[in-house]
Motif scaffolding. Sequence first.
Motif, PDB file in Angstrom:
ATOM      1  N   LYS A 106      -5.037   0.437 -11.845  1.00 35.13           N
ATOM      2  CA  LYS A 106      -5.820   0.255 -10.624  1.00 35.13           C
ATOM      3  C   LYS A 106      -6.128   1.604  -9.970  1.00 35.13           C
ATOM      4  O   LYS A 106      -7.204   1.794  -9.389  1.00 35.13           O
ATOM      5  N   LEU A 107      -5.223   2.561 -10.095  1.00 31.66           N
ATOM      6  CA  LEU A 107      -5.422   3.885  -9.504  1.00 31.66           C
ATOM      7  C   LEU A 107      -6.353   4.769 -10.331  1.00 31.66           C
ATOM      8  O   LEU A 107      -6.768   5.829  -9.869  1.00 31.66           O
ATOM      9  N   PHE A 163      -0.559  -1.321 -11.779  1.00 33.49           N
ATOM     10  CA  PHE A 163      -0.619  -0.414 -10.634  1.00 33.49           C
ATOM     11  C   PHE A 163      -1.317   0.890 -11.020  1.00 33.49           C
ATOM     12  O   PHE A 163      -2.269   1.325 -10.366  1.00 33.49           O
ATOM     13  N   GLY A 191       0.781  -1.229   0.000  1.00 35.95           N
ATOM     14  CA  GLY A 191       0.000   0.000   0.000  1.00 35.95           C
ATOM     15  C   GLY A 191       0.813   1.281   0.000  1.00 35.95           C
ATOM     16  O   GLY A 191       0.249   2.373  -0.095  1.00 35.95           O
ATOM     17  N   THR A 237       0.427   3.285  -3.353  1.00 39.00           N
ATOM     18  CA  THR A 237      -0.899   3.890  -3.445  1.00 39.00           C
ATOM     19  C   THR A 237      -0.993   5.110  -2.537  1.00 39.00           C
ATOM     20  O   THR A 237      -1.521   6.160  -2.933  1.00 39.00           O
TER      21      THR A 237
END
Length: 149
Positions: free
Chosen positions: A121-122, A118, A84, A87
């Motif tokens: 996903k954001l 990655f 995490g 993120t």
Amino acid sequence: MCLRRRGDMLVAERHPFVDDWKEGEREELLGRLSAAAAAGRVVGAYSDAKLKGVAMLGDGLFGGDNAYIDLAELHVSRDCRRMGAGTELFARVAGVARCLGARKLYISAHSAVETQAFYKKLGCVPASLPDAAHVAREPFDIQLEYLLY
């Protein structure tokens, strides 16, 4: 595996990543990080008082209507990945970008399949206005953007 453009498609192919820093590149990066930190454009992630990740914004707005600010660096140490930190760094640096008046983050992202997953996903999408300087500097990177509002 890295993504490579084949016509209008991105195709996953085997391409090893080689960290081949050229003479002076590490020092140049440290100088940019120091300048960005002094200007409030760097956020860090720490574990046991050790720096484990960093996100840095470029030093100005650019692109159509000066909408973009460059996500110049985003790196998390290998031992802290998938926990995490990336993120959280992304969210924090996006907040800084908003405060600086940007409407979008511009991301010239490594073409590794994991890196692209990655960013997807954001909520990052292909850049609507790919920046020629970024493309010339890193021709295999995938040019992305992230809407800040």
